[in-house]
Write a protein that holds these residues in place. Sequence first.
Motif, PDB file in Angstrom:
ATOM      1  N   LEU A  66       0.824  -1.205   0.000  1.00 60.21           N
ATOM      2  CA  LEU A  66       0.000   0.000   0.000  1.00 60.21           C
ATOM      3  C   LEU A  66       0.859   1.257   0.000  1.00 60.21           C
ATOM      4  O   LEU A  66       0.575   2.217  -0.726  1.00 60.21           O
ATOM      5  CB  LEU A  66      -0.931  -0.008   1.216  1.00 60.21           C
ATOM      6  CG  LEU A  66      -1.819   1.217   1.417  1.00 60.21           C
ATOM      7  CD1 LEU A  66      -2.810   1.363   0.268  1.00 60.21           C
ATOM      8  CD2 LEU A  66      -2.564   1.119   2.756  1.00 60.21           C
ATOM      9  N   SER A  67       1.924   1.247   0.790  1.00 59.59           N
ATOM     10  CA  SER A  67       2.842   2.395   0.837  1.00 59.59           C
ATOM     11  C   SER A  67       3.467   2.643  -0.529  1.00 59.59           C
ATOM     12  O   SER A  67       3.540   3.784  -1.004  1.00 59.59           O
ATOM     13  CB  SER A  67       3.956   2.142   1.870  1.00 59.59           C
ATOM     14  OG  SER A  67       3.431   1.879   3.140  1.00 59.59           O
ATOM     15  N   ALA A 120       0.843   3.989  -3.063  1.00 53.42           N
ATOM     16  CA  ALA A 120       0.462   5.378  -2.805  1.00 53.42           C
ATOM     17  C   ALA A 120       1.484   6.352  -3.391  1.00 53.42           C
ATOM     18  O   ALA A 120       1.130   7.350  -4.023  1.00 53.42           O
ATOM     19  CB  ALA A 120       0.318   5.606  -1.298  1.00 53.42           C
ATOM     20  N   VAL A 142      -5.112   4.267  -4.975  1.00 58.40           N
ATOM     21  CA  VAL A 142      -4.676   4.980  -3.787  1.00 58.40           C
ATOM     22  C   VAL A 142      -3.621   6.018  -4.161  1.00 58.40           C
ATOM     23  O   VAL A 142      -2.784   5.782  -5.039  1.00 58.40           O
ATOM     24  CB  VAL A 142      -4.105   3.992  -2.746  1.00 58.40           C
ATOM     25  CG1 VAL A 142      -2.943   3.213  -3.322  1.00 58.40           C
ATOM     26  CG2 VAL A 142      -3.663   4.726  -1.489  1.00 58.40           C
ATOM     27  N   ASP A 150      -4.057  11.297  -0.356  1.00 55.44           N
ATOM     28  CA  ASP A 150      -5.308  10.749   0.169  1.00 55.44           C
ATOM     29  C   ASP A 150      -5.044   9.792   1.328  1.00 55.44           C
ATOM     30  O   ASP A 150      -5.753   9.792   2.332  1.00 55.44           O
ATOM     31  CB  ASP A 150      -6.069  10.031  -0.941  1.00 55.44           C
ATOM     32  CG  ASP A 150      -7.382   9.438  -0.462  1.00 55.44           C
ATOM     33  OD1 ASP A 150      -8.269  10.233  -0.079  1.00 55.44           O
ATOM     34  OD2 ASP A 150      -7.520   8.208  -0.450  1.00 55.44           O
ATOM     35  N   LEU A 151      -3.995   8.978   1.205  1.00 55.13           N
ATOM     36  CA  LEU A 151      -3.665   8.019   2.261  1.00 55.13           C
ATOM     37  C   LEU A 151      -3.249   8.731   3.542  1.00 55.13           C
ATOM     38  O   LEU A 151      -3.676   8.363   4.646  1.00 55.13           O
ATOM     39  CB  LEU A 151      -2.558   7.084   1.782  1.00 55.13           C
ATOM     40  CG  LEU A 151      -2.148   5.970   2.746  1.00 55.13           C
ATOM     41  CD1 LEU A 151      -3.295   5.010   2.994  1.00 55.13           C
ATOM     42  CD2 LEU A 151      -0.938   5.206   2.206  1.00 55.13           C
ATOM     43  N   LYS A 180      -6.443  10.110   5.149  1.00 56.59           N
ATOM     44  CA  LYS A 180      -7.345   9.115   5.740  1.00 56.59           C
ATOM     45  C   LYS A 180      -6.726   8.423   6.950  1.00 56.59           C
ATOM     46  O   LYS A 180      -7.438   7.992   7.862  1.00 56.59           O
ATOM     47  CB  LYS A 180      -7.739   8.087   4.685  1.00 56.59           C
ATOM     48  CG  LYS A 180      -8.750   8.637   3.679  1.00 56.59           C
ATOM     49  CD  LYS A 180      -9.403   7.528   2.913  1.00 56.59           C
ATOM     50  CE  LYS A 180     -10.628   8.020   2.129  1.00 56.59           C
ATOM     51  NZ  LYS A 180     -10.363   9.174   1.286  1.00 56.59           N
ATOM     52  N   MET A 181      -5.401   8.292   6.980  1.00 60.49           N
ATOM     53  CA  MET A 181      -4.737   7.670   8.121  1.00 60.49           C
ATOM     54  C   MET A 181      -4.491   8.665   9.258  1.00 60.49           C
ATOM     55  O   MET A 181      -4.008   8.293  10.322  1.00 60.49           O
ATOM     56  CB  MET A 181      -3.387   7.061   7.697  1.00 60.49           C
ATOM     57  CG  MET A 181      -3.496   5.883   6.748  1.00 60.49           C
ATOM     58  SD  MET A 181      -4.307   4.432   7.460  1.00 60.49           S
ATOM     59  CE  MET A 181      -5.894   4.548   6.654  1.00 60.49           C
ATOM     60  N   LEU A 183       2.264   3.518   8.767  1.00 59.43           N
ATOM     61  CA  LEU A 183       1.058   2.709   8.621  1.00 59.43           C
ATOM     62  C   LEU A 183       0.973   1.631   9.695  1.00 59.43           C
ATOM     63  O   LEU A 183      -0.126   1.252  10.124  1.00 59.43           O
ATOM     64  CB  LEU A 183       1.015   2.057   7.237  1.00 59.43           C
ATOM     65  CG  LEU A 183       0.798   2.995   6.046  1.00 59.43           C
ATOM     66  CD1 LEU A 183       0.683   2.185   4.765  1.00 59.43           C
ATOM     67  CD2 LEU A 183      -0.432   3.862   6.231  1.00 59.43           C
ATOM     68  N   LEU A 207      -6.117   1.262   9.521  1.00 59.36           N
ATOM     69  CA  LEU A 207      -5.709   0.578   8.289  1.00 59.36           C
ATOM     70  C   LEU A 207      -6.755  -0.455   7.868  1.00 59.36           C
ATOM     71  O   LEU A 207      -7.059  -0.592   6.676  1.00 59.36           O
ATOM     72  CB  LEU A 207      -4.352  -0.088   8.506  1.00 59.36           C
ATOM     73  CG  LEU A 207      -3.541  -0.442   7.259  1.00 59.36           C
ATOM     74  CD1 LEU A 207      -3.356   0.763   6.365  1.00 59.36           C
ATOM     75  CD2 LEU A 207      -2.201  -1.032   7.644  1.00 59.36           C
ATOM     76  N   TYR A 219      -9.531   1.293   6.216  1.00 59.43           N
ATOM     77  CA  TYR A 219      -9.146   1.753   4.874  1.00 59.43           C
ATOM     78  C   TYR A 219      -9.252   0.608   3.866  1.00 59.43           C
ATOM     79  O   TYR A 219      -9.768   0.778   2.757  1.00 59.43           O
ATOM     80  CB  TYR A 219      -7.736   2.316   4.899  1.00 59.43           C
ATOM     81  CG  TYR A 219      -7.297   2.895   3.574  1.00 59.43           C
ATOM     82  CD1 TYR A 219      -7.578   4.213   3.248  1.00 59.43           C
ATOM     83  CD2 TYR A 219      -6.626   2.109   2.637  1.00 59.43           C
ATOM     84  CE1 TYR A 219      -7.191   4.749   2.020  1.00 59.43           C
ATOM     85  CE2 TYR A 219      -6.238   2.632   1.419  1.00 59.43           C
ATOM     86  CZ  TYR A 219      -6.526   3.952   1.114  1.00 59.43           C
ATOM     87  OH  TYR A 219      -6.160   4.466  -0.096  1.00 59.43           O
ATOM     88  N   THR A 261     -11.859   0.779   0.584  1.00 58.78           N
ATOM     89  CA  THR A 261     -11.255   1.020  -0.734  1.00 58.78           C
ATOM     90  C   THR A 261     -11.080  -0.251  -1.560  1.00 58.78           C
ATOM     91  O   THR A 261     -10.785  -0.177  -2.747  1.00 58.78           O
ATOM     92  CB  THR A 261      -9.867   1.676  -0.578  1.00 58.78           C
ATOM     93  OG1 THR A 261      -9.000   0.785   0.157  1.00 58.78           O
ATOM     94  CG2 THR A 261      -9.982   3.002   0.150  1.00 58.78           C
TER      95      THR A 261
END
Length: 423
Positions: free
Chosen positions: A113-114, A117, A135, A139-140, A143-144, A168, A177, A180, A184
């Motif tokens: 995910l990292s 993004a 993603v 945005d990440l 949202k985090m 994360l 997480l 999320y 998504t």
Amino acid sequence: MRAMPQPVASKDLTERPVARSARAAHALAHMPERDPALASLALWCAMRDSSGSATYTSNDVIHIGTSFETLPLREQIGLLGHHVLHIALRHEFRMQSMQQRFGAAFDRIAHNLSADAIINECLNRGGHALPRPAVTLTDLLDKMGIDDADPAQHPLERWDVDRLYMQLREAARHHALTTYYSTTEFLADVFPLDAPLRTDRDANMWQAHLLRASRAGGASGRGIGTALMHLGDAAISQTPWENRLRRLLGKALSHTPQRTYRRPRSAWIAAEAEARRHKGPQPVFEPALQRRGLRPRLVVAVDTSGSVDRDILALFAGEVIGITNKSDAETHLLCFDEDVFAQQKISALNARATFRNLPMRREGGTSFVDVLQKADALGPSLIVVLTDLMGAFGTPPKAPVLWATPHTASITPPFGEVLEMVR
């Protein structure tokens, strides 16, 4: 989350990669006019048509799924560029490296995910379209709830995949997480083979490719070329903090031969005997080197005031234990906040358990005055302080100091050397 495709091993990775995917041919043909930088990098990526629906990266090969052909041309180029950047930025190898550090606690999906993004944010800046949902870094972070309020720099310049992964992990503790993922429908797309970690022989080669691609893209004014010049994740040739810590500890704790006048150097004995035999002039006395001196001593001071979490402590402990075992150093552990409240001499037999069960007195502030005085009184070769650097420093001790901070250092200590542990 959706089922992961099975990674397929490639047998010709030692050869220069050549695109052999029929499905990707149309997108590759149009990539140079849309984005010269991506086209330059794609030349070095191996591609294969896959029997599955999804497109993914495994074993440094981009596997093109059947659904790729159903996408519009813009999204084909964007998706292909996404996987080209996975390979160019060495995300698969870096995922394996992080897994080796964390073991069973490693979250492969969060690392993927990292990487996604950061890549997608870069592609967005280059004007590319991606299949939805996609993603993005901004945005990440939002949202985090990760604080990134620095208007002077774009997030792409400040974040790299490993540092974002560590953030994360913290978000995962608060279930952000998991929420999320469910909202998504994030789909992982990097699958390293379950094999021993190989040497990243291609790191320097890809660094050169990235440099050439950024110049080509910057000169054309199209695509991701300009973004690559400022991409924090592209700086993958920097020395990892573990390697730097090993080098610094190894240098400080190594036995330095000392001269001793209790016995002569062997070469002098031979020269003196030769002079006696020929009744010549006596050579000047040469002292021998004493190879075994005093056992080196290391003091590790851990700030327990709240800045150091268990994950960082575990990584740090492994590095310190490894180097002290190899150097046969005598290691003392001090726990402190405003003053030292726990002190223990550790050995190879009890070191891991001691680090794991450290008392964490979280409510106090931080001061380095008392801990440095007590550490210096032990006469160490080196004092290592694991801290966030938020505290009163006092006067420098006689022994050299290494400040190991788990975050990007925002404070410059008046003495000692700083080692940033998250990179």
